[in-house]
Motif scaffolding. Structure first.
Motif, PDB file in Angstrom:
ATOM      1  N   LEU A  99       0.841  -1.192   0.000  1.00  0.00           N
ATOM      2  CA  LEU A  99       0.000   0.000   0.000  1.00  0.00           C
ATOM      3  C   LEU A  99       0.877   1.242   0.000  1.00  0.00           C
ATOM      4  CD1 LEU A  99      -3.024   0.623   2.406  1.00  0.00           C
ATOM      5  CD2 LEU A  99      -1.139   2.242   2.339  1.00  0.00           C
ATOM      6  N   VAL A 100       0.475   2.241  -0.792  1.00  0.00           N
ATOM      7  CA  VAL A 100       1.122   3.552  -0.777  1.00  0.00           C
ATOM      8  C   VAL A 100       0.045   4.600  -0.529  1.00  0.00           C
ATOM      9  CG1 VAL A 100       2.291   5.313  -2.158  1.00  0.00           C
ATOM     10  CG2 VAL A 100       3.067   2.937  -2.250  1.00  0.00           C
ATOM     11  N   PHE A 101       0.291   5.500   0.431  1.00  0.00           N
ATOM     12  CA  PHE A 101      -0.681   6.545   0.745  1.00  0.00           C
ATOM     13  C   PHE A 101      -0.011   7.900   0.645  1.00  0.00           C
ATOM     14  CE2 PHE A 101       1.400   5.499   4.687  1.00  0.00           C
ATOM     15  CZ  PHE A 101       1.445   6.670   5.435  1.00  0.00           C
ATOM     16  N   SER A 102      -0.706   8.947   1.063  1.00  0.00           N
ATOM     17  CA  SER A 102      -0.146  10.295   0.980  1.00  0.00           C
ATOM     18  C   SER A 102      -0.763  11.185   2.043  1.00  0.00           C
ATOM     19  CB  SER A 102      -0.408  10.914  -0.404  1.00  0.00           C
ATOM     20  OG  SER A 102      -1.751  11.351  -0.508  1.00  0.00           O
ATOM     21  N   ASP A 103      -0.198  12.364   2.177  1.00  0.00           N
ATOM     22  CA  ASP A 103      -0.788  13.409   2.998  1.00  0.00           C
ATOM     23  C   ASP A 103      -1.962  14.029   2.226  1.00  0.00           C
ATOM     24  OD1 ASP A 103      -1.201  15.229   5.034  1.00  0.00           O
ATOM     25  OD2 ASP A 103       0.821  16.085   4.963  1.00  0.00           O
ATOM     26  N   PHE A 104      -2.686  14.956   2.874  1.00  0.00           N
ATOM     27  CA  PHE A 104      -3.845  15.563   2.222  1.00  0.00           C
ATOM     28  C   PHE A 104      -4.146  16.925   2.830  1.00  0.00           C
ATOM     29  CE2 PHE A 104      -5.283  12.969   5.760  1.00  0.00           C
ATOM     30  CZ  PHE A 104      -6.173  13.801   6.432  1.00  0.00           C
ATOM     31  N   TYR A 105      -4.940  17.691   2.105  1.00  0.00           N
ATOM     32  CA  TYR A 105      -5.503  18.942   2.605  1.00  0.00           C
ATOM     33  C   TYR A 105      -6.923  18.696   3.094  1.00  0.00           C
ATOM     34  CZ  TYR A 105      -1.829  21.406  -0.062  1.00  0.00           C
ATOM     35  OH  TYR A 105      -0.639  21.851  -0.567  1.00  0.00           O
ATOM     36  N   TYR A 106      -7.323  19.431   4.140  1.00  0.00           N
ATOM     37  CA  TYR A 106      -8.727  19.475   4.521  1.00  0.00           C
ATOM     38  C   TYR A 106      -9.430  20.538   3.686  1.00  0.00           C
ATOM     39  CZ  TYR A 106      -7.745  16.702   8.714  1.00  0.00           C
ATOM     40  OH  TYR A 106      -7.389  15.696   9.569  1.00  0.00           O
ATOM     41  N   LEU A 107     -10.646  20.249   3.264  1.00  0.00           N
ATOM     42  CA  LEU A 107     -11.447  21.194   2.492  1.00  0.00           C
ATOM     43  C   LEU A 107     -12.805  21.344   3.168  1.00  0.00           C
ATOM     44  CD1 LEU A 107     -12.012  22.893  -0.076  1.00  0.00           C
ATOM     45  CD2 LEU A 107     -12.715  20.763  -1.204  1.00  0.00           C
ATOM     46  N   LYS A 108     -13.062  22.536   3.694  1.00  0.00           N
ATOM     47  CA  LYS A 108     -14.353  22.809   4.331  1.00  0.00           C
ATOM     48  C   LYS A 108     -14.920  24.071   3.711  1.00  0.00           C
ATOM     49  CE  LYS A 108     -16.771  23.071   8.738  1.00  0.00           C
ATOM     50  NZ  LYS A 108     -16.659  23.002  10.208  1.00  0.00           N
ATOM     51  N   GLY A 109     -15.972  23.921   2.894  1.00  0.00           N
ATOM     52  CA  GLY A 109     -16.485  25.043   2.138  1.00  0.00           C
ATOM     53  C   GLY A 109     -15.422  25.516   1.169  1.00  0.00           C
ATOM     54  N   SER A 110     -15.039  26.766   1.299  1.00  0.00           N
ATOM     55  CA  SER A 110     -13.970  27.308   0.453  1.00  0.00           C
ATOM     56  C   SER A 110     -12.634  27.387   1.190  1.00  0.00           C
ATOM     57  CB  SER A 110     -14.363  28.705  -0.043  1.00  0.00           C
ATOM     58  OG  SER A 110     -14.585  29.582   1.056  1.00  0.00           O
ATOM     59  N   SER A 111     -12.603  26.885   2.423  1.00  0.00           N
ATOM     60  CA  SER A 111     -11.383  26.953   3.227  1.00  0.00           C
ATOM     61  C   SER A 111     -10.556  25.681   3.053  1.00  0.00           C
ATOM     62  CB  SER A 111     -11.725  27.134   4.711  1.00  0.00           C
ATOM     63  OG  SER A 111     -12.444  28.332   4.923  1.00  0.00           O
ATOM     64  N   VAL A 112      -9.247  25.861   2.881  1.00  0.00           N
ATOM     65  CA  VAL A 112      -8.319  24.746   2.730  1.00  0.00           C
ATOM     66  C   VAL A 112      -7.244  24.867   3.801  1.00  0.00           C
ATOM     67  CG1 VAL A 112      -6.610  23.649   1.240  1.00  0.00           C
ATOM     68  CG2 VAL A 112      -8.716  24.584   0.252  1.00  0.00           C
ATOM     69  N   TYR A 113      -6.995  23.788   4.511  1.00  0.00           N
ATOM     70  CA  TYR A 113      -5.935  23.807   5.515  1.00  0.00           C
ATOM     71  C   TYR A 113      -5.320  22.424   5.640  1.00  0.00           C
ATOM     72  CZ  TYR A 113      -9.710  22.109   8.575  1.00  0.00           C
ATOM     73  OH  TYR A 113     -10.749  21.399   9.119  1.00  0.00           O
ATOM     74  N   LYS A 114      -4.188  22.353   6.319  1.00  0.00           N
ATOM     75  CA  LYS A 114      -3.409  21.123   6.399  1.00  0.00           C
ATOM     76  C   LYS A 114      -3.044  20.812   7.838  1.00  0.00           C
ATOM     77  CE  LYS A 114       0.984  19.173   4.649  1.00  0.00           C
ATOM     78  NZ  LYS A 114       1.545  18.941   5.991  1.00  0.00           N
ATOM     79  N   GLU A 115      -3.036  19.545   8.186  1.00  0.00           N
ATOM     80  CA  GLU A 115      -2.568  19.091   9.491  1.00  0.00           C
ATOM     81  C   GLU A 115      -1.096  19.456   9.651  1.00  0.00           C
ATOM     82  OE1 GLU A 115      -2.284  18.039  12.972  1.00  0.00           O
ATOM     83  OE2 GLU A 115      -4.149  17.168  12.197  1.00  0.00           O
ATOM     84  N   THR A 116      -0.754  20.039  10.794  1.00  0.00           N
ATOM     85  CA  THR A 116       0.617  20.518  10.988  1.00  0.00           C
ATOM     86  C   THR A 116       1.463  19.593  11.861  1.00  0.00           C
ATOM     87  OG1 THR A 116      -0.122  21.874  12.872  1.00  0.00           O
ATOM     88  CG2 THR A 116      -0.058  22.924  10.699  1.00  0.00           C
ATOM     89  N   GLN A 117       0.866  18.536  12.410  1.00  0.00           N
ATOM     90  CA  GLN A 117       1.628  17.621  13.265  1.00  0.00           C
ATOM     91  C   GLN A 117       2.748  16.945  12.482  1.00  0.00           C
ATOM     92  OE1 GLN A 117      -0.761  14.641  15.180  1.00  0.00           O
ATOM     93  NE2 GLN A 117       1.006  13.410  15.768  1.00  0.00           N
ATOM     94  N   GLU A 118       3.948  16.958  13.025  1.00  0.00           N
ATOM     95  CA  GLU A 118       5.092  16.350  12.358  1.00  0.00           C
ATOM     96  C   GLU A 118       5.244  14.878  12.747  1.00  0.00           C
ATOM     97  OE1 GLU A 118       8.557  18.630  13.179  1.00  0.00           O
ATOM     98  OE2 GLU A 118       7.832  20.432  12.151  1.00  0.00           O
TER      99      GLU A 118
END
Length: 325
Positions: free
Chosen positions: A113-132
């Motif tokens: 299996l290969v996966f990836s990181d992602f952006y959150y999309l809520k309405g028109s707002s886009v943000y990313k998890e910052t935990q390292e």
């Protein structure tokens, strides 16, 4: 060597508002050797109309409503690719997602299996998890048992892996992807692209209290299954840590639902699995019940010191019930 091909499985249920964007993101993939399989799981809205706008680009399957796992399994059975990717009906891939992930398989075909990181999309707002350091590769079963860090719309799985580990378990309504990822990680190394490659859509219905309750209780059921066959102390410790997190979440659910007694029980069980949570548990019980709650949890804590952890949890729940907090 035969060229790798990707079958993209998109299960759909009542997603007329989002399914067009999801399918378009699959069509727009820069990786050329792909097929798109859309499984309409008995939608009652106009999802089919939106799906058929892409009829020249997709293999369309319509079935009676049987749940997301059944729809994904139907897509796997219809797939002809050497690899299978999953795209939820309300998520959106970035155009180069598959190209970057398949490049990892080209360099090293061993991961299941290969996966990836992602952006959150809520309405028109886009943000990313910052935990390292939240992702893990290689032999990652212990890390995955400690907490799920793989999102379903990010994964690409070798087709032959399903012959070894089986398909999605239809008894789970929400964390069926976590169950599958654990089964894969138990037998294969995993890998990831360390950058966001899709948008994970969040909207009000996806975070309802009912969904939270189902997610937590089904996750606990999955962890119980792995706990029964755990022979490695690292596995047992990882499961205990994750169970503590889930019971903490269950406590928050009960608080939101107005059930303080169940919230208190879940809090103390969380502390039973992780001694580091005891101080925070005392503070929260003080907030819920005042001094009486604080005294009860101290009594239970003393009991825990005298019992082995596995025997303690059952006694704990009985003690909470008898105490009438």
């Amino acid at each position: 060597m035969a060229k790798n091909t990707v079958s993209i499985v998109v299960p759909v249920y009542n997603a007329q508002q989002y399914i067009g964007a999801a399918i378009q993101s699959a069509v727009d993939q820069t990786y050329p050797d792909k097929e798109i399989i859309v499984v309409n799981d008995g939608s009652k809205d106009d999802s089919e109309r939106e799906i058929l706008l892409f009829k020249e680009h997709i293999h369309y399957i319509s079935q009676d409503n049987a749940g997301a796992s059944a729809a994904r399994n139907r897509g796997i059975q219809a797939a002809s690719g050497t690899h299978i990717a999953f795209l939820d009906h309300d998520d959106v891939w970035l155009p180069h997602k598959l190209e970057e992930q398949m490049a990892l398989f080209d360099r090293d075909p061993s991961p299941g299996l290969v996966f990836s990181d992602f952006y959150y999309l809520k309405g028109s707002s886009v943000y990313k998890e910052t935990q390292e350091n939240r992702f893990h590769r290689g032999d990652a079963l212990v890390d995955l048992l400690r907490g799920n860090f793989i999102s379903l719309s990010s994964i690409v799985v070798r087709r032959d892996v399903f012959d070894e580990v089986g398909y999605f378990d239809k008894k789970y309504k929400i964390p069926q992807d976590y169950d599958l990822s654990l089964r894969i990680a138990a037998k294969y190394p995993i890998d990831y692209v360390d950058k966001p490659l899709f948008y994970y859509r969040i909207y009000d219905d996806s975070t309802s209290l009912g969904n939270v309750s189902v997610l937590i209780n089904e996750t606990l059921d999955i962890l119980d299954t792995w706990e029964k066959k755990a022979g490695d102390p690292r596995v047992s410790a990882a499961i205990a840590e994750h169970k503590s997190q889930q019971y903490l979440g269950l406590s928050r659910y009960y608080v939101s639902a107005g059930d303080k007694k169940s919230a208190a029980q879940a809090l103390v069980i969380a502390a039973g699995y992780s001694e580091n949570r005891m101080i925070r548990t005392k503070k929260r019980l003080l907030t819920l019940f005042g001094l009486r709650g604080y005294r009860v949890v101290n009594t239970i804590w003393d009991m825990m010191q005298r019992k082995k952890r596995r025997g303690y949890i059952g006694s704990l729940e009985g003690c909470m019930h008898d105490s009438h907090v």
